[in-house]
Write a protein that holds these residues in place. Structure first.
Motif, PDB file in Angstrom:
ATOM      1  N   ALA A 143      33.310  75.204  42.585  1.00  0.00           N
ATOM      2  CA  ALA A 143      33.019  76.148  43.658  1.00  0.00           C
ATOM      3  C   ALA A 143      34.140  77.164  43.800  1.00  0.00           C
ATOM      4  N   GLY A 144      33.780  78.375  44.175  1.00  0.00           N
ATOM      5  CA  GLY A 144      34.786  79.355  44.556  1.00  0.00           C
ATOM      6  C   GLY A 144      35.267  79.028  45.955  1.00  0.00           C
ATOM      7  N   MET A 145      36.528  79.336  46.240  1.00  0.00           N
ATOM      8  CA  MET A 145      37.091  78.959  47.541  1.00  0.00           C
ATOM      9  C   MET A 145      37.810  80.141  48.191  1.00  0.00           C
ATOM     10  N   VAL A 146      37.627  80.267  49.489  1.00  0.00           N
ATOM     11  CA  VAL A 146      38.460  81.184  50.263  1.00  0.00           C
ATOM     12  C   VAL A 146      39.019  80.404  51.443  1.00  0.00           C
ATOM     13  N   ARG A 205      38.350  91.564  52.380  1.00  0.00           N
ATOM     14  CA  ARG A 205      36.975  91.085  52.211  1.00  0.00           C
ATOM     15  C   ARG A 205      36.883  90.496  50.813  1.00  0.00           C
ATOM     16  N   ILE A 206      36.378  89.287  50.762  1.00  0.00           N
ATOM     17  CA  ILE A 206      36.363  88.583  49.479  1.00  0.00           C
ATOM     18  C   ILE A 206      34.968  88.044  49.208  1.00  0.00           C
ATOM     19  N   GLN A 207      34.501  88.283  48.003  1.00  0.00           N
ATOM     20  CA  GLN A 207      33.196  87.753  47.609  1.00  0.00           C
ATOM     21  C   GLN A 207      33.395  86.446  46.834  1.00  0.00           C
ATOM     22  N   ILE A 208      32.607  85.443  47.186  1.00  0.00           N
ATOM     23  CA  ILE A 208      32.611  84.203  46.408  1.00  0.00           C
ATOM     24  C   ILE A 208      31.398  84.256  45.494  1.00  0.00           C
ATOM     25  N   LYS A 209      31.656  84.080  44.211  1.00  0.00           N
ATOM     26  CA  LYS A 209      30.597  84.357  43.236  1.00  0.00           C
ATOM     27  C   LYS A 209      29.872  83.114  42.750  1.00  0.00           C
ATOM     28  N   THR A 210      30.343  81.950  43.133  1.00  0.00           N
ATOM     29  CA  THR A 210      29.734  80.714  42.624  1.00  0.00           C
ATOM     30  C   THR A 210      28.588  80.261  43.521  1.00  0.00           C
TER      31      THR A 210
END
Lengths: 322, 245, 379
Positions: A113-116, A143-148
């Motif tokens: 998973a992508g994580m922020v 602003r961050i996009q999680i791509k998973t």
């Protein structure tokens, strides 16, 4: 498909943070058209677990297994991963605190998973999945996009309102089946900190200046410090004159601190002083001089007599706490 | 014992943060770069452990372009034995941890700062431990070696614990792990010239997140004044509006 | 031409800056007030190698170039000019003089501990009757066969009491005038040495200045530096290089005051805006910036020449005269910009102003520098 929230407990009880996290999870689930499952590890009574339902949690996975008390980073992350798999969760939410920061990164690897971390407020959008967080140590937002497909978030405390969204809650016992060999962290000793709070660690700092008139007048400030669990500080002249210990001196030549809340009483706010506290999230100033420079740096201020104001504040804090 | 310290190259903490034209990228012009403060504390503790005996070597590792080399040289100047630089622009925590996983296999203790002061990601350490499938402890405020055994202190809510943890271990460290960071001595600066700084090509890894853009906070609002005779109102504001109580 | 610093030079600059901003700043006001010697800082900076920066590593020094030294001196002096002068005397007078002109035995015995900063040194040239004009030395060194007998008084000696190793200039052959002067390495604890009272100075109060009296002090023959009669030339050559240190110290005093003035101008408001937005002040700051940059370039140029073994007589005199005058001017303006705050001790600029004054006086007054520079024009 669901949103999974890891709700930690403090000696069997949830805190406001747990409800804030649940409310946040519910809001995301709603936008995604899914529901919220909470994972609780430890001995929490059923009633307490069900209290999460008030904030939109429809299912609680209840892990009661003493082995997790050591907070073994690997074992707990694996247990959360098992829960995510069993729920087919797409978004996993932890608090951005000691536990969340320990488990989330391991979990994200396990889940591909992508994580922020340190997410503030609701996602900007869920499709694509874009969230906001503070970067450059409070100086900017990103602003961050999680791509998973699966997303892991840690959520920054106090950035979302606790909202009631009562739903029916089912509590299910859950056994993540973690083998004994996975638990390698052994706790030798636990110290709970009591008494004095270190200035550099304090979330809230109560500080006094020359306007306090003398060391004998610190009682009200110390009471406030105790009530708020705050660290104590002072301005330079106060420590120079020996009214307070040197360690409490904050400012350019003293300690530089960045608490959430800095309360300055009888401090005029010379540049040197302000330089040491300007990174505080909120600054409150109480000073009898309306022209005192401290008000330029303050978010909230009272022009008035510190000895009249302090008892009122202490009383109000007690009321708030009760 | 061999120690690996993960080093991030970050803007000096006094840097005025600006973004380029369309707020898409951090403006690096005129920026002074330093060792991430938490990584620097980690390195300081590693040096202390080495001086106390029982540590044969301290390696530092960084993911970055050659622009990060002055920072790595400084780490060598204060006493690290050698450095590894994985030659890639850091994209996100997953990307960085994946790169580090290539070079982090043969250490007994890996120290990572709890976060970097630029993107405040707090992810690389834990991710790397998971990738290497080794134990990790987070919020570590103390590491010591007692008869070759690792003793670790970590912060928990409202207190701290001492732990015993087997090696290899990745410790995610924070304030308290060491006192002041070291200032390099002339001798160290001279010796850093000849210490190995190995550059490794990056692995082919996709980042899992993407930074879309930045915003600066609104300028500070004027001070909100509360009446002296109604001081209780201040507590309500702090509680309900500022939400700091 | 290359104006780029090396990675190492920048690292040394940063190290000095870190130490100054982290440690020296903490007690600099207190030491100024109490005129207290910075013993703890001398020890720490010695461990970091700042007391023998340019001494070759084989004599336990840092092996760094003069450009690095200028960068480090500026950073230290920005915060604490007293510490800077202690450093300057040890590095560019005592260590430099011994590195360049001492015998191998003298280096082993005296230079090594000085380079490690375990002990510090002092340079004893000035006398009550001979300040700027050093061709006349009233202190005498009588040749007694296997030793010299020293008699006389030296004045204004920086590190006078804190030093363990003195370099003393004295007259052996009065008839030969300046060619009869010798330089000696003298141990402070030699019998017959009396240390005068601590001078109560206007600035640089944390460095100890004393007069030193010699009464029949025996100095072994092997402690003479160079050939018989080399002392005056020795002193002049060493002072020439030493000026780079004092010039950099003056530069640091100026840029320290300037940094504070700029920061203050961005914070202090008058007539509805930060005072830096008033053109009269902005232009003043801009003029100050140009002068500081000029002073810095002169210092670095002199350092570069020294590192490349080229003549530095004029370059170091220019750097010293200009940087000292700029320091006086900039610190005075910095006090003015701070208004009332500038006149109180907590804001540092009044101290920097007091310290600037000395840079125009010691190690050759501004007037002496002008003599040196103008002589080169007369050739």
């Amino acid at each position: 498909m669901s949103v999974l929230v890891y709700t930690e407990n403090w000696e069997g009880k949830f805190k406001k943070l747990s409800y804030e996290l649940s409310s946040f999870a519910y809001a995301i689930a709603k936008e995604m058209g899914s529901s919220v499952t909470a994972l609780s590890i430890g001995h929490v009574a059923d009633d307490e677990l069900k209290s999460l339902g008030k904030y939109g949690v429809s299912k609680v996975l209840n892990v009661q297994d003493n082995r997790f008390e050591s907070l073994d980073n690997k074992a707990v992350a694996d247990a959360i991963a098992k829960a995510v798999a069993s729920e087919n969760a797409k978004v996993v939410i932890l608090a951005h605190n000691n536990e969340g920061k320990a488990f989330a990164p391991r979990l994200s690897v396990k889940l591909n998973a992508g994580m922020v971390t340190g997410v503030i407020g609701l996602p900007v959008s869920v499709e694509p999945f874009v969230v906001k967080k503070k970067v450059f140590t409070q100086k900017a937002f990103a602003r961050i996009q999680i791509k998973t497909d699966v997303k892991v978030l840690t959520f920054a405390q106090n950035s979302f309102d606790v909202v009631e969204n009562p739903v029916d809650t089912a509590v299910e016992a859950f056994d993540p089946q973690i083998g004994d060999g996975e638990f390698t962290t052994k706790v030798l000793d636990t110290h709970k900190i009591t008494g004095k709070i270190l200035l550099s660690d304090a979330e809230i700092v109560v500080s006094g200046g020359r306007g306090m008139k003398g060391p004998e007048n610190w009682g009200g400030l110390e009471e406030m410090g105790d009530l708020l669990g705050a660290g104590m500080a002072c301005s330079r002249p106060v420590s120079d004159d020996g009214w307070r210990p040197k360690e409490e001196h904050v400012g350019q030549t003293g300690k530089i601190i960045a608490p959430n809340l800095y309360l300055a009483f009888g401090i005029s706010g010379a540049i040197q002083h302000v330089a040491g506290v300007s990174s505080s999230k909120y600054i409150v100033a109480v000073n009898k001089d309306p022209e005192a420079p401290i008000f330029e740096s303050a978010d909230y201020g009272i022009v008035g007599d510190v000895f009249k104001v302090i008892p009122q504040l202490n009383e109000a804090i007690k009321e708030m706490k009760s | 014992m061999k120690i690996l310290v993960l080093i991030s190259n970050v803007p000096d903490t006094t840097t005025k943060i600006r973004f380029t034209g369309d707020n898409k990228a951090f403006d690096t012009s005129g920026v002074q770069w330093i060792i991430n403060p938490w990584d620097e504390l980690a390195l300081t503790r590693a040096l202390e452990l080495k001086e106390a005996g029982g540590v044969e070597k301290i390696t530092i590792a960084n993911v970055g372009t050659n622009a990060t080399e002055p920072t790595l040289r400084k780490a060598l100047a204060v006493g690290a034995d050698d450095a590894i630089r994985i030659d890639a622009e850091a994209k996100d925590a997953f990307f960085v941890a994946s790169q580090l996983a290539q070079v982090a296999k043969d250490y007994d203790l890996i120290l990572a700062g709890i976060e970097s002061s630029d993107y405040n990601g707090a992810g690389v350490g834990g991710m790397l431990a998971a990738m290497l499938d080794i134990h990790s402890v987070s919020a570590v405020s103390g590491v010591s070696l007692e008869n070759g055994e690792l003793k670790v202190q970590r912060d928990i809510d409202g207190g701290n614990q001492s732990l015993s943890v087997p090696t290899p271990l990745l410790a995610v460290v924070q304030k308290g792990i060491a006192k002041d960071p070291r200032i390099p001595a002339m001798r160290g600066i001279m010796m850093a010239r000849s210490k190995p700084l190995n550059v490794v090509p990056p692995a082919d890894v996709e980042a899992r997140t993407e930074f879309l853009g930045y915003e600066l906070p609104e300028p500070k609002a004027a001070c909100k004044m509360v009446d002296e005779d109604n001081a209780k109102e201040l507590i309500r504001l702090l509680h309900e509006e500022a939400k700091v109580l | 031409m290359n104006f780029e610093f090396t990675e190492e030079q920048l690292m040394i600059q940063q190290a000095a800056r870190d130490y100054a901003q982290r440690e020296l700043i903490q007690d600099v006001l207190e030491r100024d007030e109490k005129a207290e010697f910075p013993a703890r800082h001398v020890k720490n900076l010695a461990e970091l190698g700042f007391l023998g920066m340019m001494v070759p590593p084989e004599y336990d020094g840092g092996g760094m170039d003069t450009v690095s030294y200028v960068l480090a001196m500026e950073e230290i002096a920005k915060v604490d000019a007293s510490m800077a002068v202690i450093m300057s005397v040890n590095n560019s007078l005592v260590c430099y003089g011994l590195t360049k002109y001492a015998s191998e035995e003298q280096k082993q015995k005296y230079l090594k501990p000085l380079a490690r900063g375990e002990v510090i040194g002092a340079f004893l040239l000035s006398e009550p009757e001979a300040g700027s004009d050093a061709t006349h030395q009233y202190t005498s060194a009588e040749d007694k066969g296997d030793y010299y007998l020293l008699n006389g008084t030296k004045n204004w000696i920086t590190n006078g009491n804190s030093a363990s190793t003195y370099i003393v200039m004295a007259q052996t052959h009065p008839e030969k005038k300046s060619r009869g002067i010798n330089a000696f390495i003298v141990e402070k604890n030699s019998p017959g040495i009396t240390i005068g009272p601590h001078e109560d100075k206007m600035g640089m109060r944390s460095s100890d200045t004393h007069s030193i009296m010699f009464t029949d002090v025996k100095v072994p023959k092997e402690n003479r530096i160079g050939e018989d009669g080399f002392g005056f030339k020795f002193a002049m050559m060493v002072l020439e290089a030493g000026r780079i240190g004092i010039a950099s110290q003056a530069l640091g005093i100026a840029s320290g005051a300037f940094d504070r003035a700029v920061a203050y101008s961005k914070e202090r408001k008058a007539f509805g805006t930060e005072i830096i937005n008033h053109q009269s002040l902005a232009f003043k700051l801009s003029d100050m910036a140009v002068k500081i940059e000029n002073a810095r370039n002169l210092c670095l140029k002199a350092a570069w020449l020294k590192d490349h073994h080229q003549p530095i007589t004029v370059a170091s005199a220019m750097a010293k005269q200009y940087a000292a005058d700029v320091a006086m001017e900039i610190t005075t303006e910095a006090v003015q910009i701070h208004g009332g705050y500038g006149y109180v001790k907590e804001y540092h600029v009044e101290r920097l102003m007091r310290e600037a004054k000395l840079t125009q006086i010691y190690e050759g007054t501004s007037e002496i520098q002008k003599i040196i520079i103008s002589r080169s024009l007369m050739k």
